[in-house]
Design an enzyme around this catalytic site. Structure first.
Site, PDB file in Angstrom:
ATOM      1  N   TYR A  75      37.525  34.798  48.137  1.00 42.42           N
ATOM      2  CA  TYR A  75      37.310  33.781  47.094  1.00 42.42           C
ATOM      3  C   TYR A  75      38.445  33.764  46.077  1.00 42.42           C
ATOM      4  O   TYR A  75      38.433  32.954  45.153  1.00 42.42           O
ATOM      5  CB  TYR A  75      35.914  33.833  46.478  1.00 42.42           C
ATOM      6  N   LYS A 131      40.111  38.624  41.313  1.00 42.09           N
ATOM      7  CA  LYS A 131      40.674  38.884  42.649  1.00 42.09           C
ATOM      8  C   LYS A 131      41.879  37.979  42.910  1.00 42.09           C
ATOM      9  O   LYS A 131      42.820  38.373  43.597  1.00 42.09           O
ATOM     10  CB  LYS A 131      39.613  38.682  43.731  1.00 42.09           C
TER      11      LYS A 131
HETATM   12  P1  NAP Z   1      30.869  49.366  45.593  1.00 37.03           P
HETATM   13  O1  NAP Z   1      30.149  50.227  46.560  1.00 37.03           O
HETATM   14  O2  NAP Z   1      30.111  48.704  44.490  1.00 37.03           O
HETATM   15  O3  NAP Z   1      32.043  50.226  44.988  1.00 37.03           O
HETATM   16  C1  NAP Z   1      32.666  49.977  43.770  1.00 37.03           C
HETATM   17  C2  NAP Z   1      33.275  51.283  43.348  1.00 37.03           C
HETATM   18  O4  NAP Z   1      34.091  51.064  42.195  1.00 37.03           O
HETATM   19  C3  NAP Z   1      32.249  52.339  42.976  1.00 37.03           C
HETATM   20  O5  NAP Z   1      32.532  53.514  43.711  1.00 37.03           O
HETATM   21  C4  NAP Z   1      32.452  52.576  41.484  1.00 37.03           C
HETATM   22  O6  NAP Z   1      32.289  53.963  41.183  1.00 37.03           O
HETATM   23  C5  NAP Z   1      33.906  52.153  41.295  1.00 37.03           C
HETATM   24  N1  NAP Z   1      34.163  51.661  39.952  1.00 37.03           N
HETATM   25  C6  NAP Z   1      33.555  50.610  39.354  1.00 37.03           C
HETATM   26  N2  NAP Z   1      34.032  50.458  38.096  1.00 37.03           N
HETATM   27  C7  NAP Z   1      34.964  51.442  37.906  1.00 37.03           C
HETATM   28  C8  NAP Z   1      35.795  51.811  36.828  1.00 37.03           C
HETATM   29  N3  NAP Z   1      35.765  51.137  35.669  1.00 37.03           N
HETATM   30  N4  NAP Z   1      36.633  52.862  36.983  1.00 37.03           N
HETATM   31  C9  NAP Z   1      36.670  53.556  38.149  1.00 37.03           C
HETATM   32  N5  NAP Z   1      35.899  53.257  39.210  1.00 37.03           N
HETATM   33  C10 NAP Z   1      35.051  52.205  39.095  1.00 37.03           C
HETATM   34  O7  NAP Z   1      31.667  48.179  46.314  1.00 37.03           O
HETATM   35  P2  NAP Z   1      32.128  47.948  47.832  1.00 37.03           P
HETATM   36  O8  NAP Z   1      31.205  46.994  48.450  1.00 37.03           O
HETATM   37  O9  NAP Z   1      32.388  49.256  48.499  1.00 37.03           O
HETATM   38  O10 NAP Z   1      33.488  47.166  47.602  1.00 37.03           O
HETATM   39  C11 NAP Z   1      34.720  47.833  47.575  1.00 37.03           C
HETATM   40  C12 NAP Z   1      35.817  46.804  47.372  1.00 37.03           C
HETATM   41  O11 NAP Z   1      35.760  45.810  48.389  1.00 37.03           O
HETATM   42  C13 NAP Z   1      35.721  46.057  46.049  1.00 37.03           C
HETATM   43  O12 NAP Z   1      37.012  45.802  45.557  1.00 37.03           O
HETATM   44  C14 NAP Z   1      35.041  44.762  46.438  1.00 37.03           C
HETATM   45  O13 NAP Z   1      35.330  43.703  45.554  1.00 37.03           O
HETATM   46  C15 NAP Z   1      35.678  44.524  47.800  1.00 37.03           C
HETATM   47  N6  NAP Z   1      34.877  43.674  48.686  1.00 37.03           N
HETATM   48  C16 NAP Z   1      33.720  44.134  49.232  1.00 37.03           C
HETATM   49  C17 NAP Z   1      33.011  43.329  50.114  1.00 37.03           C
HETATM   50  C18 NAP Z   1      31.758  43.817  50.795  1.00 37.03           C
HETATM   51  O14 NAP Z   1      31.206  43.091  51.632  1.00 37.03           O
HETATM   52  N7  NAP Z   1      31.282  45.031  50.526  1.00 37.03           N
HETATM   53  C19 NAP Z   1      33.463  42.029  50.381  1.00 37.03           C
HETATM   54  C20 NAP Z   1      34.630  41.578  49.801  1.00 37.03           C
HETATM   55  C21 NAP Z   1      35.343  42.418  48.949  1.00 37.03           C
HETATM   56  P3  NAP Z   1      31.728  54.463  39.757  1.00 37.03           P
HETATM   57  O15 NAP Z   1      30.482  53.675  39.479  1.00 37.03           O
HETATM   58  O16 NAP Z   1      31.478  55.926  40.012  1.00 37.03           O
HETATM   59  O17 NAP Z   1      32.803  54.245  38.746  1.00 37.03           O
END
Ligand code: NAP
Length: 298
Positions: free
Chosen positions: A160, A175
């Site tokens: 997106y 993003k």
């Molecule tokens: P997730 O499980 O919610 O992971 C986000 C991580 O970021 C958590 O481990 C969190 O750990 C850390 N985080 C958040 N705020 C932070 C901060 N201020 N400082 C340091 N760490 C921080 O998300 P995910 O689904 O694995 O996604 C991972 C990446 O892929 C992201 O960039 C997301 O936008 C992208 N993405 C995911 C999908 C999908 O389908 N899953 C699709 C498109 C893009 P703490 O809470 O311990 O800080």
């Protein structure tokens, strides 16, 4: 029919030891996709620095790596805080050696119609996704340049960035900034052998996602809303990430690789009825906000 399933979890794609002796820092490496990518780097010999805020996430990331026989340490850091990011790079350097691969994966996101989004909500997501990515990249770049050493950065974007994200305008805008930053830094640092790439994942459900973010909780789910007929598997992202940061991708920089089974390219010959985002949310709060925005008090 769906796209075939990939080789099983744990299958090596690159030669053993591709990242031997290297320190790989993964922000948000204790959950979901960050944890999955960290495991693939560990399988190829890297030492992992898991960086995030919450102790339970840090602990989960480190145990996942150690559980497959890898080396990992946890480093508490809010990537919005540039001074803390600098300190964490020092701590990692002392514990594991200088970071040579940086994965900017951490993000925050929550769906909300734009008219209901508070300035604080906007600021928080942009701060984590865009400013946090810059803080870590800036520190990484400055150190690699000063040391006269190359390296690789991988940003985790989203499709997106190009289409906009109705209902997640804060994350989509951030993003888009990350995708653009990938290109700027790639050009600035190419002559110093520092490569900067990005992956835009499609739908990759995992057990760490909150229930409101996905209808799927398990791997290998069929999904008839995706042209490829299934969701992505975390290991597929891990293979893409390790490839882009490896010497086998030495001529690739400034690129965003979409890993989404053609989902963002989908078009319909006969378009479905358009449903405004606030109707998709369908909450009383949405309706009240819309009435307020229109000046309609009835
Ligand atoms: P997730 O499980 O919610 O992971 C986000 C991580 O970021 C958590 O481990 C969190 O750990 C850390 N985080 C958040 N705020 C932070 C901060 N201020 N400082 C340091 N760490 C921080 O998300 P995910 O689904 O694995 O996604 C991972 C990446 O892929 C992201 O960039 C997301 O936008 C992208 N993405 C995911 C999908 C999908 O389908 N899953 C699709 C498109 C893009 P703490 O809470 O311990 O800080």
């Amino acid at each position: 029919m769906a796209l075939r399933l990939p080789p099983p979890d744990g299958t090596a794609m690159l030669p053993a030891g591709t990242f031997a002796g290297q320190t790989v820092m993964v922000t948000g490496g204790g959950t979901g996709l960050g944890k999955g990518m960290a495991k693939e780097f560990a399988r190829l010999g890297a030492k992992l620095a898991i960086v995030s805020r919450k102790p339970e996430h840090l602990e989960a990331g480190v145990s996942a790596i150690r559980g497959i026989g890898g080396e990992a340490e946890a480093f508490a850091c809010d990537i919005r805080d540039a001074d803390r990011v600098t300190a964490v790079f020092d701590e990692i350097e002392q514990a594991l050696g200088p970071v040579s691969v940086l994965i900017n994966n951490a993000a925050g996101n929550f769906p909300v119609p734009a008219e209901q989004m508070s300035p604080n909500a906007w600021r928080t997501v942009v701060d984590i996704v865009l400013n946090g990515t810059f803080n870590c990249s800036h520190e990484f770049g400055a150190r690699r340049l000063a040391a006269g050493e190359g390296g690789a950065i991988l940003n985790i974007g989203a499709t997106y960035a190009w289409t906009g994200g109705p209902g997640t305008s804060h994350s989509a805008a951030a993003k888009a900034g990350v995708t653009n930053l990938t290109q700027s830094l790639a050009v600035e640092w190419a002559g110093d052998d520092i490569r900067v790439n990005c992956i835009a994942p499609g739908r990759f459900p995992h057990h760490d996602l909150p229930a409101h973010m996905t209808k799927h909780r398990e791997d290998e789910s069929a999904d008839d809303t995706i042209p490829g007929g299934r969701v992505g598997l975390v290991r597929e992202l891990g293979w893409a990430a390790t490839y882009l940061c490896s010497p086998y991708a030495a001529y690739i920089t400034g690129h965003t690789l979409v890993v989404d089974a053609a989902n963002w390219l989908r078009r319909s010959l006969v378009m479905p009825e358009f449903v405004p985002i606030r109707e998709q949310f369908g909450t009383d709060a949405s309706k009240a906000a819309v009435k307020k925005a229109r000046g309609d008090r009835k």
